[in-house]
Design a protein around this motif. Structure first.
Motif: not given
Length: 404
Positions: A273-282
């Motif tokens: 989850x932390x990886x995904x939201x970092x990719x999304x910039x949020x």
């Protein structure tokens, strides 16, 4: 002489953790109100065996009162061989449990008036065999709802056969904590399966002061934000991470004052989850809190504005009922969203959606912008769950066990 219960389950609070919270607290609670309760569960006390890589531990039979404040609660921990597979562990536990109980009965070290099995059909199988031998009343709670994928392959066929055997052995009473599941089993096996709502415990009767909420929000940098709470398991294979991250991306694009508060465990899922939201910039729109003490959960929920639950199959969960009793609007996303016509009523006391980030986002934004709609969902949710407290559940089960 007090009545005696044999409780067979994986979900009994473990020795040295005999607290009384959540769905699985029924065992210690029945003991506390005077009923001798034998908790038959998988042995948590292990001896490591490093020379056998497939075997994690071998345990010995123990019969103990681990809770010094609860003389009526007696643990039966059958000897088992632990492997790296939970599926194999349950099969071994099933065989060991039957032999253990028969051994204890022959020695007249235990006796019981009713058998109550829950959580997996392997445990139901233990109860069914013991019912045949002892002629005692058997109350069965089936496994949590399972998707069709679980019944594929050799493991799935074994599970399905076990399920069929349990219903063939004919429990005296069967109930489920999800109304859709209750109807499915009723139709599948042509017998009555009753729906029992998940109850809330006494922690949720505590009045939370505004000052406590304000302090919690400031400590977690949530002050002035609209807070969406996601609490629970974060298993990657349940698709929760994908749905939650996609939903959050869409919500953050549409609204600049919403914060997501995550209280979850499962290291792999959280890291993903932390990886995904970092990719999304949020990533700055997320606050993560380590798993909290259960006594702090009412304050946690009350400090948030919306409670969001994402499940792999069914919509009912303790996260939803706890949000309802704390007078917070709840959103529950799961494949069964359109099958509920009892207890949960979408757009009335909760919001039920499919596992679709677009629809979940739409409902989150509607709750954040429409105060009348938000208050209606919260108020009706509270009114729905309010009668189902521990006093209700204790009386329900005592009547079910001994007076029917």
């Amino acid at each position: 002489m007090s009545k005696k219960i044999l409780r067979i389950t994986k979900g009994v609070p473990r020795p040295n953790d005999v607290t009384t919270y959540g769905r699985h607290a029924l065992t210690p609670r029945l003991a506390k109100i005077g009923y001798t309760t034998y908790a038959l569960t998988m042995n948590p006390i292990s001896e490591s065996i490093s020379s056998l890589p497939l075997l994690r531990s071998i345990t010995k039979l123990q019969i103990s009162k681990f809770d010094k404040n609860n003389d009526n609660l007696i643990w039966i921990l059958p000897p088992t061989i632990r492997t790296g597979s939970s599926f194999v562990n349950e099969i071994i536990f099933c065989i060991s449990s039957i032999l253990t109980i028969l051994f204890l009965l022959l020695q007249k070290r235990i006796s019981f008036d009713v058998i109550y099995s829950s959580q997996t059909f392997f445990f139901g199988l233990i109860a069914g065999i013991l019912k045949i031998i002892t002629k005692k009343r058997w109350i069965a709670e089936p496994s949590d709802p399972r998707s069709d994928d679980l019944y594929r392959g050799i493991k799935g066929k074994i599970l399905l056969i076990t399920e069929k055997i349990v219903f063939f052995l004919s429990p005296d009473y069967v109930f489920a904590v999800d109304p859709v599941q209750a109807k499915q089993y009723s139709n599948k096996y042509k017998r009555k399966v009753t729906f029992f709502p998940l109850c809330y415990d006494d922690r949720f009767k505590t009045v939370i002061k505004d000052a406590e909420i304000e302090k919690f929000r400031k400590q977690n940098k949530l002050d002035g934000k609209i807070v969406i709470l996601f609490a629970g398991l974060m298993h990657p294979h349940y698709n929760r991470v994908d749905i939650l991250s996609e939903t959050a991306k869409k919500v953050c694009e549409a609204h600049d004052n919403i914060q997501f508060l995550i209280v979850a465990h499962n290291k792999d899922g959280l890291n993903l989850l932390k990886k995904r939201i970092k990719e999304f910039g949020i990533e700055n729109r997320f606050v993560f809190i380590d798993w909290m003490d259960h006594d702090e959960i009412p304050l946690l929920i009350k400090s948030c504005d919306i409670s969001l639950n994402i499940n792999y199959l069914y919509n009912i969960s303790t996260k939803i009922t706890e949000g309802m009793i704390m007078n917070r609007p709840t959103i529950s996303a799961a494949p069964w969203f359109d099958q509920y016509d009892e207890f949960l009523k979408t757009e009335h006391n909760t919001i039920l959606t499919p596992l679709d980030p677009n629809i979940i986002t739409e409902k989150i934004l509607q709750l954040t912008t429409d105060q009348e709609y938000r208050e209606k969902i919260a108020k009706n949710g509270y009114k729905t769950i309010k009668p189902y407290d521990w006093d209700y559940e204790n009386k329900l089960f005592v009547d079910l066990f001994f007076h029917q």
